[in-house]
Design a protein around this motif. Structure first.
Motif, PDB file in Angstrom:
ATOM      1  N   GLU A 126       0.819  -1.216   0.000  1.00 19.32           N
ATOM      2  CA  GLU A 126       0.000   0.000   0.000  1.00 19.32           C
ATOM      3  C   GLU A 126       0.857   1.272   0.000  1.00 19.32           C
ATOM      4  O   GLU A 126       0.337   2.370  -0.071  1.00 19.32           O
ATOM      5  CB  GLU A 126      -0.944   0.019   1.212  1.00 19.32           C
ATOM      6  CG  GLU A 126      -2.069  -1.002   1.143  1.00 19.32           C
ATOM      7  CD  GLU A 126      -3.103  -0.677   0.070  1.00 19.32           C
ATOM      8  OE1 GLU A 126      -3.119   0.460  -0.442  1.00 19.32           O
ATOM      9  OE2 GLU A 126      -3.888  -1.585  -0.281  1.00 19.32           O
ATOM     10  N   GLU A 168     -11.582  -0.108   2.480  1.00 20.85           N
ATOM     11  CA  GLU A 168     -11.082   1.084   3.197  1.00 20.85           C
ATOM     12  C   GLU A 168      -9.897   1.679   2.441  1.00 20.85           C
ATOM     13  O   GLU A 168      -9.819   2.892   2.228  1.00 20.85           O
ATOM     14  CB  GLU A 168     -10.633   0.731   4.626  1.00 20.85           C
ATOM     15  CG  GLU A 168     -11.765   0.316   5.559  1.00 20.85           C
ATOM     16  CD  GLU A 168     -12.320  -1.076   5.247  1.00 20.85           C
ATOM     17  OE1 GLU A 168     -11.563  -1.944   4.736  1.00 20.85           O
ATOM     18  OE2 GLU A 168     -13.530  -1.285   5.471  1.00 20.85           O
ATOM     19  N   ASN A 169      -8.959   0.823   2.025  1.00 15.56           N
ATOM     20  CA  ASN A 169      -7.780   1.341   1.310  1.00 15.56           C
ATOM     21  C   ASN A 169      -8.147   1.921  -0.058  1.00 15.56           C
ATOM     22  O   ASN A 169      -7.598   2.925  -0.486  1.00 15.56           O
ATOM     23  CB  ASN A 169      -6.721   0.246   1.148  1.00 15.56           C
ATOM     24  CG  ASN A 169      -5.933   0.031   2.435  1.00 15.56           C
ATOM     25  OD1 ASN A 169      -5.807   0.952   3.245  1.00 15.56           O
ATOM     26  ND2 ASN A 169      -5.433  -1.168   2.630  1.00 15.56           N
ATOM     27  N   MET A 171     -11.068   3.251  -0.866  1.00  7.91           N
ATOM     28  CA  MET A 171     -11.791   4.515  -0.667  1.00  7.91           C
ATOM     29  C   MET A 171     -10.849   5.637  -0.220  1.00  7.91           C
ATOM     30  O   MET A 171     -11.036   6.794  -0.590  1.00  7.91           O
ATOM     31  CB  MET A 171     -12.941   4.347   0.341  1.00  7.91           C
ATOM     32  CG  MET A 171     -14.094   3.495  -0.158  1.00  7.91           C
ATOM     33  SD  MET A 171     -14.669   3.890  -1.821  1.00  7.91           S
ATOM     34  CE  MET A 171     -15.249   5.573  -1.631  1.00  7.91           C
ATOM     35  N   LYS A 172      -9.841   5.261   0.581  1.00  9.41           N
ATOM     36  CA  LYS A 172      -8.878   6.273   1.033  1.00  9.41           C
ATOM     37  C   LYS A 172      -8.178   6.885  -0.192  1.00  9.41           C
ATOM     38  O   LYS A 172      -8.084   8.098  -0.327  1.00  9.41           O
ATOM     39  CB  LYS A 172      -7.849   5.605   1.965  1.00  9.41           C
ATOM     40  CG  LYS A 172      -7.291   6.540   2.990  1.00  9.41           C
ATOM     41  CD  LYS A 172      -6.756   5.834   4.210  1.00  9.41           C
ATOM     42  CE  LYS A 172      -5.398   5.233   3.916  1.00  9.41           C
ATOM     43  NZ  LYS A 172      -4.860   4.429   4.988  1.00  9.41           N
ATOM     44  N   GLU A 173      -7.706   5.998  -1.095  1.00  7.00           N
ATOM     45  CA  GLU A 173      -7.016   6.508  -2.288  1.00  7.00           C
ATOM     46  C   GLU A 173      -8.001   7.259  -3.184  1.00  7.00           C
ATOM     47  O   GLU A 173      -7.672   8.316  -3.733  1.00  7.00           O
ATOM     48  CB  GLU A 173      -6.335   5.366  -3.063  1.00  7.00           C
ATOM     49  CG  GLU A 173      -5.509   5.899  -4.228  1.00  7.00           C
ATOM     50  CD  GLU A 173      -4.613   4.869  -4.899  1.00  7.00           C
ATOM     51  OE1 GLU A 173      -4.572   3.705  -4.448  1.00  7.00           O
ATOM     52  OE2 GLU A 173      -3.952   5.247  -5.886  1.00  7.00           O
ATOM     53  N   ASN A 175     -10.735   8.957  -2.404  1.00  2.00           N
ATOM     54  CA  ASN A 175     -11.043  10.295  -1.866  1.00  2.00           C
ATOM     55  C   ASN A 175      -9.854  11.236  -2.016  1.00  2.00           C
ATOM     56  O   ASN A 175     -10.024  12.423  -2.303  1.00  2.00           O
ATOM     57  CB  ASN A 175     -11.472  10.193  -0.397  1.00  2.00           C
ATOM     58  CG  ASN A 175     -12.881   9.625  -0.293  1.00  2.00           C
ATOM     59  OD1 ASN A 175     -13.771  10.016  -1.028  1.00  2.00           O
ATOM     60  ND2 ASN A 175     -13.074   8.666   0.588  1.00  2.00           N
ATOM     61  N   ARG A 176      -8.647  10.676  -1.862  1.00  8.38           N
ATOM     62  CA  ARG A 176      -7.458  11.518  -2.011  1.00  8.38           C
ATOM     63  C   ARG A 176      -7.349  12.035  -3.454  1.00  8.38           C
ATOM     64  O   ARG A 176      -7.058  13.200  -3.693  1.00  8.38           O
ATOM     65  CB  ARG A 176      -6.207  10.714  -1.621  1.00  8.38           C
ATOM     66  CG  ARG A 176      -5.071  11.613  -1.141  1.00  8.38           C
ATOM     67  CD  ARG A 176      -3.806  10.872  -0.822  1.00  8.38           C
ATOM     68  NE  ARG A 176      -3.328  10.056  -1.921  1.00  8.38           N
ATOM     69  CZ  ARG A 176      -3.030   8.766  -1.827  1.00  8.38           C
ATOM     70  NH1 ARG A 176      -3.172   8.135  -0.692  1.00  8.38           N
ATOM     71  NH2 ARG A 176      -2.588   8.102  -2.878  1.00  8.38           N
TER      72      ARG A 176
END
Ligand code: 5AD
Ligand code: SF4
Length: 427
Positions: A126, A168-169, A171-173, A175-176
């Motif tokens: 990641e 989660e990972n 969606m994190k990327e 949104n970023r």
């Protein structure tokens, strides 16, 4: 997938202080990212690697590295090390995270590295830096590898089994990337429709798309590739009901003959595929559907090819990648009786002509219509022109300049030419 992997390699090299240059003569490092899906991709890569030798003659400090699928094939890494003694670094698909280490080693001691990890289920990294180069679009891996073992395909052997990133990972990327201003995100996986199966999720891709659909903002989302055996009505429903997820589905059929589909180990029939097309069109009449289609697969006879042509005429794809089957060592189809090249050649010409005619006819139907287009770049031809794709994936050229890039426009189509559309911005 490969383009995005090159962005990761570029991210790693930038973290070491390297910058992109445009000529090999001035480069400190040349890195080849290879593909082995068909023989011509492999031949081209080998030719380009061989040609890089001369740059080393003039610049002995030059570092030459090779990564990607080609090195990961059975004993290919060692063979490549022998064939190209001037190559300093050879990395398998699981070893990209070692690139920085290997470059340092060559810089410090001119020691060569050949690292090919054969693990089929390596852990997802990641933390790889990414240097994105695709303008308004950002690629985003949601999963890696493939479990399908289509009998012609080398991918499962060189990319390992399916491994999904956690929601989660992802969606994190995601949104970023939206925060960073990307206007189009393309979700990547060999078979995105089976996303999450390895994490114990049921219908994971539809659930992921729902999460993505809930993100607010002016952006659009595409995804590739879909496998017909795993595509379903739940996925189509999320796409149909979301404003931001493009009505554009790449659904490779490969062949229109049940006999060939079975030999290919595709796990669907022609009728099932046609029922998917009908289901998609009933929910999204304007959905752009594209495909990958192959000719010359072992045992393909004239009537099988006629079935493919018939399917192409019935589906009326808005675009298709067409291929002549290329035997890949180690795959089951490579040991089956091969179709003579002149037969495959005749068939690919007929397939391409048929598909081109359909695209031209579809293009004509857009004349007079208004399409929402994301301006992606300056047009390759024409002063004061820009280009971008419609939601359904059609390339549209219209008036604009570099300030138009990254904005959405309603464009009225005034002219069509084969696959290209030309229009005027509607105020
Ligand atoms: N020969 C020709 N085409 C192939 N593809 C995959 N493997 C081969 C092969 N051995 C095509 C399939 C796939 C696309 C990415 O490449 O159509 O969907
Ligand atoms: Fe290859 Fe089939 Fe996997 Fe696609 S689904 S990558 S064609 S094995």
């Amino acid at each position: 997938m490969n383009l995005h992997e090159s962005e990761k390699a570029a991210g790693i090299l930038r973290s070491l202080g390297y910058e992109e240059c445009d000529r090999e003569e001035v480069a400190d490092i040349i890195l080849f990212n290879t593909c082995c899906i068909r023989d011509n991709a492999e031949r081209r890569a080998k030719g380009n690697i061989g040609a890089a030798k001369v740059f080393k003659r003039n610049n002995p400090d030059l570092i030459i590295a090779v990564m990607g699928c080609m090195t990961q094939q059975d004993s290919a890494g060692e063979a490549m090390a022998k064939k190209f003694p001037f190559v300093d670094i050879i990395l398998g698909t699981n070893n990209l995270d070692k690139l920085a280490e290997c470059v340092e080693k060559v810089r410090n001691s001119r020691k060569r590295s050949v690292l090919i990890d054969p693990c089929a289920t390596p852990e997802i990294r990641e933390d790889t830096p990414v240097f994105r180069t695709s303008g308004t679009n950002a690629w985003l891996n949601i999963m890696y590898g493939c479990n399908n073992f289509c009998t012609y395909c080398i991918v499962p052997y060189v990319r390992g089994r399916e491994r999904s990133r956690t929601p989660e990972n992802v969606m994190k990327e995601f949104n970023r990337l939206i925060d960073e201003g990307y206007k189009e995100i393309t979700l990547l996986g060999q078979n995105v429709n089976s996303y999450g199966k390895d994490l114990g999720m049921t219908n994971g891709f539809a659930l992921l798309l729902e999460k993505i659909a809930a993100v607010r903002g002016d952006f659009r989302v595409r995804f590739m590739t879909s496998h017909p055996k795993d595509f379903n009505a739940d996925i189509a429903d999320v796409i149909a009901s979301s404003k931001n997820i493009c009505n554009n589905i790449h659904l490779p059929v490969q062949s229109g003959s049940d006999k060939i589909l079975k030999l290919m180990n595709r796990h669907y029939t022609r009728d099932y595929y046609m029922s998917l097309i009908q289901m998609i069109r009933s929910k999204m009449p304007d959905c752009g559907i594209t495909s990958d289609i192959m000719v010359g697969f072992p045992y393909e006879e004239d009537e099988d090819f006629a079935d493919t042509l018939d399917l192409v005429n019935k589906v009326r794809y808005s675009g298709a990648f067409t291929f002549v089957y290329s035997p890949r060592k180690g795959t089951p189809a490579a040991d089956m009786p091969q179709v003579p090249p002149e037969v495959s050649k005749r068939r690919i010409i007929e397939l391409v002509n048929t598909q081109n005619k359909i695209v031209k006819e579809i293009s004509k139907t857009f004349e007079g219509k208004v399409l929402r287009v994301l301006c992606e770049d300056l047009a390759p031809k024409g002063e004061g022109k820009v280009c971008g794709r419609s939601e359904c994936g059609r390339m549209v050229t219209f008036d604009g300049d570099k300030h138009s890039i990254g904005n959405f426009y309603d464009v009225k189509i005034v002219k069509s030419q084969s696959a290209s559309l030309f229009g005027e911005v509607v105020e």
